[in-house]
Design an enzyme around this catalytic site. Structure first.
Site, PDB file in Angstrom:
ATOM      1  N   ARG A   1      12.676  45.270  16.146  1.00  0.00           N
ATOM      2  CA  ARG A   1      13.974  44.897  15.580  1.00  0.00           C
ATOM      3  C   ARG A   1      13.803  43.743  14.608  1.00  0.00           C
ATOM      4  O   ARG A   1      12.947  42.880  14.799  1.00  0.00           O
ATOM      5  CB  ARG A   1      14.938  44.426  16.674  1.00  0.00           C
ATOM      6  CG  ARG A   1      15.358  45.441  17.680  1.00  0.00           C
ATOM      7  CD  ARG A   1      16.295  44.799  18.709  1.00  0.00           C
ATOM      8  NE  ARG A   1      16.568  45.670  19.841  1.00  0.00           N
ATOM      9  CZ  ARG A   1      15.767  45.812  20.899  1.00  0.00           C
ATOM     10  NH1 ARG A   1      14.654  45.123  20.944  1.00  0.00           N
ATOM     11  NH2 ARG A   1      16.079  46.614  21.880  1.00  0.00           N
TER      12      ARG A   1
ATOM     13  N   SER B   1       6.658  40.879  23.020  1.00  0.00           N
ATOM     14  CA  SER B   1       6.890  41.265  24.427  1.00  0.00           C
ATOM     15  C   SER B   1       5.607  41.571  25.197  1.00  0.00           C
ATOM     16  O   SER B   1       5.548  42.537  25.963  1.00  0.00           O
ATOM     17  CB  SER B   1       7.819  42.479  24.472  1.00  0.00           C
ATOM     18  OG  SER B   1       9.007  42.212  23.788  1.00  0.00           O
TER      19      SER B   1
ATOM     20  N   ASP C   1      10.035  38.014  25.094  1.00  0.00           N
ATOM     21  CA  ASP C   1      11.390  38.578  25.069  1.00  0.00           C
ATOM     22  C   ASP C   1      12.276  38.024  26.182  1.00  0.00           C
ATOM     23  O   ASP C   1      13.471  37.799  25.990  1.00  0.00           O
ATOM     24  CB  ASP C   1      11.375  40.115  25.094  1.00  0.00           C
ATOM     25  CG  ASP C   1      10.536  40.709  26.216  1.00  0.00           C
ATOM     26  OD1 ASP C   1       9.807  39.961  26.892  1.00  0.00           O
ATOM     27  OD2 ASP C   1      10.601  41.932  26.411  1.00  0.00           O
TER      28      ASP C   1
END
Length: 477
Positions: free
Chosen positions: A86, A154, A207
């Site tokens: 993203r 992440s 994350d």
């Protein structure tokens, strides 16, 4: 005719026996869950006491001050997850109510990048950022100020500061071995510089830490964040004096966010099946990430597939054996969710998904059996996820017990009980209603009605990305 009927009944008894065995081994009564809670808290203590002292890495993040709502300016975030990446832009106006999230882009990660090279991966990310910036024109950077970027990553990282850290290992199906031990920020900054982008990687953020940051920004009672997506992990706010492996660690706030890397948690109390053992043995990271393999989106679909495959091999209730059903990870967890939550009278969604797996013309009672398999696997995952959260609450004295070494009375503890917010993010939690309900129901069961009224679970949509941008903003303010 009678012989055929008898044979059919025997086959049905075989698959019902397989289901019953699955239910028995996956059973998670509250007593067992509390054993998992205790084991999690003990492992957390061990991981804070010494490097390598626990299956939990308990990594320092160097995040000691969380956003307070006074941040101002425009910041960017790039989030590399397990399935998607993203990019977004956040504009902050110095008040909690003024948080403007602009131009969120979400794209699947091309599968070839997951086992390419570090240069190919980071060049791709830099190119994607370049396209994102081109779309905004000149208005957002009219004064020629360098853009500040948060990189939400992440995967397990050993931080040396809030803006740098080296990759410990890949998870979630990534396998770029030459990147292990490399500084992640340097890799991205180098790719950005090669493309001539006037952008500075100001923070490298897990994350879970991003989700905690957004949760805290909206509600300062947020002290824990958990991600249930392709993978699973948790972080929480810990007192610096409890981080024994880093004696003398000083922070202005007296606390630091700890990235647990809880996917690697293991305890003999976890209800492990033969399907889990086989999945682990055949995975690219055998004997690793045992907890994650029971509770995260990457693996739940494959556990269900393995149960269906065994049933199809030991009886013909699914018709002729399908070669597709033998392919690892062919059944995704979003398909498990769709079958589990199929409310059509004839379970048409179950029939459609089974057809995609090469299993056709399945009678309704067999479709109901498949729904039950989905339920057993997902219920176990949700309840174990709740035990993990309760383990963190126990470690920090927010579970009503006063912590792992408390000797106080129940009435004293309830007087001291503080409101505690747990920020939760990730596609599995957000999109799979039954997983979410099983998790929240089990958390109440473990904590009890009295304590659970002080514990609030809050969903964080895009929390990891937005929260990481907020962290960069708080560094600048």
């Amino acid at each position: 005719m009678v012989g055929r009927r008898m044979k059919s009944r025997r086959k049905w008894r075989t698959v019902v026996g397989i289901l019953k065995e699955l239910e028995d081994v996956c059973d998670t009564p509250v007593g067992r869950l509390r054993q998992v809670v205790d084991a999690m808290a003990v492992e957390m203590h061990a991981g804070l006491a010494s490097e390598g002292g626990s299956k939990l890495k308990m990594l320092l993040t160097f995040v000691d001050d969380l956003p307070n709502g006074r941040e101002k300016g425009t910041y960017y975030a790039l989030h590399l997850g397990g399935t998607y990446f993203r990019i977004l832009r956040v504009h902050l106006g110095g008040q909690r109510s003024y948080l403007d999230v602009q131009d969120v882009e979400r794209h699947p990660i091309p599968s070839h990048l997951m086992n390419s090279t570090s240069e190919i991966l980071f060049n791709f990310l830099a190119f994607s950022l370049e396209r994102f910036i081109e779309k905004e024109g000149n208005e957002s950077n009219s004064q020629g100020v360098k853009r500040e970027l948060a990189f939400t990553f992440s995967f397990p990282v050993k931080h040396t500061s809030i803006s740098s850290g080296v990759l410990i290992k890949w998870t979630k199906g990534f396998e770029i071995s030459e990147m292990v031990g490399k500084d992640i920020t340097e890799c991205l900054q180098g790719a950005l510089d090669r493309r001539g982008l006037d952008m500075h990687v100001a923070a490298l953020v897990n994350d879970t830490v991003g989700a905690l940051s957004l949760g805290y920004y909206h509600d300062p009672d947020t002290v824990v964040a958990v991600v249930f997506g392709t993978g699973s992990n948790a972080c929480y706010l810990e007192r610096t004096d409890a981080i024994i492996k880093c004696q003398g660690l000083l922070t202005t706030s007296g606390s630091m966010v700890i990235n647990m890397e809880w996917g690697n948690f293991w305890s003999s109390h976890l209800p492990r099946t033969s399907y889990d053992i086989d999945l682990d043995a055949e995975s690219s990271n055998a004997n690793d990430m045992g907890f994650e393999k029971m509770i995260s989106g990457m693996y739940l679909g494959d556990i269900v597939r393995r149960v269906i495959l065994r049933m199809s091999q030991e009886s013909d209730i699914f018709g002729l054996s399908s070669s597709t059903l033998s392919e690892p990870y062919v059944l995704r967890t979003n398909s498990v969710s769709a079958m589990h939550e199929d409310d059509t009278p004839e379970l048409q969604e179950v029939a459609r998904i089974l057809k995609d797996l090469g299993v056709t013309d399945v009678p309704l009672k067999v479709r109901k059996l498949v729904v039950k398999i989905c339920d057993v696997v997902t219920r176990r995952a949700g309840r174990l996820a709740a035990a993990g959260i309760a383990g963190i609450l126990k470690k920090i004295g927010r579970d009503g017990s006063g912590g792992i070494t408390s000797g106080r009375s129940r009435s004293e503890l309830m007087t001291m009980q503080k409101r505690t917010v747990v920020a939760v993010e990730g596609g599995l939690y957000m999109n799979y209603t039954m997983f979410r309900e099983y998790m929240e129901e089990a958390l109440i069961e473990i904590l009890g009605e009295e304590v659970s009224q002080y514990v609030v679970v809050k969903a964080m949509e895009d929390g990891s990305s937005i929260g990481s941008a907020l962290l960069v903003a708080s560094l600048q303010s």
